[in-house]
Design an enzyme around this catalytic site. Structure first.
Site, mmCIF file in Angstrom:
data_model
loop_
_atom_site.group_PDB
_atom_site.id
_atom_site.type_symbol
_atom_site.label_atom_id
_atom_site.label_comp_id
_atom_site.label_asym_id
_atom_site.label_seq_id
_atom_site.Cartn_x
_atom_site.Cartn_y
_atom_site.Cartn_z
ATOM 1 N N CYS A 263 0.773 -1.206 0.153
ATOM 2 C CA CYS A 263 -0.031 -0.032 -0.247
ATOM 3 C C CYS A 263 0.856 1.214 -0.104
ATOM 4 O O CYS A 263 2.035 1.163 -0.218
ATOM 5 C CB CYS A 263 -0.813 -0.057 1.225
ATOM 6 N N GLY B 181 3.583 -2.888 3.226
ATOM 7 C CA GLY B 181 4.626 -3.748 3.372
ATOM 8 C C GLY B 181 3.921 -5.213 3.528
ATOM 9 O O GLY B 181 2.801 -5.203 3.292
ATOM 10 N N SER C 4 -4.724 -5.130 -2.478
ATOM 11 C CA SER C 4 -5.094 -6.159 -1.907
ATOM 12 C C SER C 4 -4.284 -7.407 -2.323
ATOM 13 O O SER C 4 -4.335 -7.807 -3.351
ATOM 14 C CB SER C 4 -6.557 -6.492 -1.976
#
EC number: 6.3.5.4
Length: 644
Positions: A2, A76, A52
């Site tokens: 992310c 991470g 995701s």
């Protein structure tokens, strides 16, 4: 995988407005196209973009602990989170999701800052303690994931990418010291960036920022070499064991995992171990439409022998030049490593098939893979000379013509490693920078970066010293920057099994004489992988994503390069006449354009120097000049509006 942005402020009346935070978050949508989340609390605000990978339905962030004390944003993957989860459950912790994020926040509740040492993986983490009004931030051991920050009075801004922070700053001013270092190293060494006041948190560090108090940064881990294994048979068994274990952990995912595959032993070994977990793993390779600059044929041969699918693509000069500004935009700071180009294209190719890829970054730094690491063996004969005799010989040889055979060898042999080795890449010398820069700073030296590291390791042998320098500079400043940015540009997660604390624990214990020999680099690693990777790869010379920059700057890209130099608005920084002279010297070098081959080793090849300048000029156009036409064509109108 992310990206996050955020701010902590002492004075709630001075905090940034919500629209600015939203814009900062949307600017990094490529890091997380699947979801967005925000946290607006007293003193602290977070923005988060999500890609995701694990627990697709319930992995939303920011995540607040069950007792409402801690709120986390995390970029991470933690590969030992399942094992940590079992330990925490035995201590009474309960979990609502199957995410590593929830495990991190529980572990932090249990151990506070000590939690970071137990995490096996790649991460940048921010945790807000609402009870004590303290913000914690941490970055993984090797610097795989980025972490930028800057302080504005009592406010602290932080983000996964520097471009987000620029939206919170009134001006983006060039850090002239960073420019000096960039021209030496081909990247800006951490913790600096090319922007004044914006810094990177260094690998293996965490910070604490309590409301009303100054920022405090501490080191929780540092890579050190403690050689105790000198037996090659013992080393090979240990290497195979930890590598296989690391790849198995890195294969954990709820989405398909693929792997990059070059012609070298690093990526090939990763694929070999990954195939044990998933026999149907897909591999990806790119090359260039020029003989000698493509690894596709060797990669396909390796894939066939390992029984895996290989998907490949050739890159044309036109494709390259069209995507180059976008590549530089994603980098945040100029990085003049041409290997970023094939990484960008192979990531784009892989994203058509998978969300996660494995790659071989870190093997060279851990196991002694660079050709320059053999230099201490070549120069061993100088070790018996006294320092005074070396200085005399060095003084005498300085009067010889620069092109005389053996002069450079003698000069390096008479120069202490602390002065001659600054890392895997070295571009402009101090004399050359004086000719290039309009404001050359005599007080700035390349040793400003390396000396603090050398001072910590006077007892190391020379090969270990070189590895230590590269792990603290080249790895985090170049290798992992381009790896993260080029994959994230296409919303794909890169995992690097060599950069695992278990693998490093073995690599750090190897004696230099089984890492590097007179004829081979990564000797212990190669011996360990015999019979695991195909024979044609085991002793193959390292290419390292070859890019035909030197040829293109003489032919296909010459006019483009010359025009860029002439029309760039960087004359206040650079002596353009000197740059154009370099370009002409390079073009007129001893080069056969029909066969695309340099005819002698004495050919004038200034391509790396020129490329560093061209890269900076494009960066300057995007981030300093903020040219709206180029911004729209690079990143789309919506994101360009945010930048401008």
């Amino acid at each position: 995988m992310c990206g996050f942005v955020g701010v902590i402020t002492d004075n709630k009346e001075n905090e940034i407005n919500n629209n600015t935070l939203v814009n900062m978050t949307n600017l990094i949508i490529h890091r997380g196209p699947d979801d967005v989340g925000y946290y607006f609390g007293d003193h602290v605000k977070f923005g988060f973009r999500r890609l995701s990978i694990i627990d697709l339905k319930s992995g939303k962030q920011p995540l607040t602990s069950e007792n409402n004390r801690y709120t986390i944003v995390f970029n991470g993957e933690i590969y030992n989170y399942l094992e940590l989860k079992v330990i925490l459950q035995k201590k009474g912790y309960s979990f609502k999701t199957d995410t590593d994020t929830e495990v991190i926040i529980a572990l932090f509740s249990e151990k506070k800052e000590l939690a970071f040492e137990e995490l096996r993986g790649m991460f940048s983490i921010v945790i807000w303690d609402t009870f004590d009004k303290v913000l914690y931030g941490a970055r993984d051991r090797f610097g795989i994931k980025p972490f930028y920050y800057f302080e504005d009075g009592s406010d602290l801004f932080f983000a996964s990418e520097k471009k987000s922070l620029l939206l919170a700053k009134a001006r983006n001013e060039i850090n002239e010291d960073a420019l000096h270092h960039y021209l030496t190293y081909q990247y800006v060494p951490e913790p600096f960036t090319m922007s004044s006041d914006i810094l990177k948190m260094e690998p293996g560090c965490y910070f604490k920022k309590k409301v009303g108090q100054p920022l405090k940064i501490k080191k929780y881990w540092s890579p050190n070499f403690t050689p105790v294994i000198g037996n090659i048979d013992e080393s090979t068994k240990e290497i195979i064991k930890v590598l296989r274990n690391s790849v198995q952990f890195h294969m954990r995912s709820d989405v398909p995992v693929g792997s990059f595959l070059s012609s070298g032993i690093d990526s090939t070994s990763i694929v070999a171990f990954a195939k044990e977990v998933n026999p149907n793993i897909k591999t990806f390779t790119v090359g260039f439409e020029r003989e000698g600059y493509s690894e596709i044929n060797v990669a396909k041969e390796s894939a066939d022998k390992m029984g895996v699918e290989n998907i490949s693509k050739e890159i044309s000069p036109n494709e390259f030049i069209q995507e180059l500004p976008k590549i530089i935009w994603h980098m945040d700071d100029p990085v003049a490593d041409p290997a970023a180009i094939p990484l960008y294209f192979v990531s784009k190719l892989a994203r058509e098939h998978v969300k996660v890829v494995l790659s071989g970054e870190g093997a060279d730094e851990l196991f002694g893979g660079y050709g320059i690491y053999k230099e201490p063996i070549s120069l061993k004969g100088f070790s018996s000379m006294s320092a005074s005799n070396k200085e005399r010989l060095k003084s005498i040889i300085s009067y010889f013509p620069s092109n005389i055979k053996g002069k450079n060898f003698i000069e390096r042999g008479c120069t202490p490693i602390e002065e001659r080795y600054i890392g895997n890449a070295k571009l402009f010398s101090e004399n050359e920078k004086e000719l290039l820069l309009q404001k050359y700073n005599f007080l700035k030296s390349y040793q400003d970066i390396t000396k603090p590291y050398y001072d910590k390791i006077p007892h190391y042998d020379d090969v270990s010293k070189m590895q230590y320098i590269d792990m603290h500079t080249w790895l985090s400043g170049d290798i992992l920057v381009k790896a993260d940015r080029m994959t994230m540009a296409h919303s794909i997660e890169l995992r690097v099994p060599f950069l695992d604390k278990g693998v490093f624990s073995i690599a750090s214990k190897l004696h230099s004489n089984i890492k590097v020999t007179r004829s081979e680099q990564k000797y212990a690693l190669r011996k360990a992988l015999e019979g695991i990777v195909p024979d044609h790869v085991v002793n193959r010379r390292k290419l390292g994503f070859p890019v035909p920059i030197r040829h293109w700057l003489q032919d296909e890209l010459y006019d483009w390069a010359r025009n860029l130099i002439i029309f760039s608005n960087t004359e206040y920084l650079f002596n353009k006449a000197y740059i154009l002279k370099l370009l002409e010297k390079h073009r007129k070098g001893n080069f056969d354009r029909k066969s695309s081959i340099f005819l002698s080793k004495k050919s004038l090849d200034f391509s790396r120097h020129i490329w560093a300048i061209l890269t900076f000029m494009i960066w300057h156009q995007i981030f300093i000049e903020k040219d709206i036409q180029s911004q729209n064509s690079l990143i789309g109108t919506k994101q360009a509006e945010l930048v401008l």
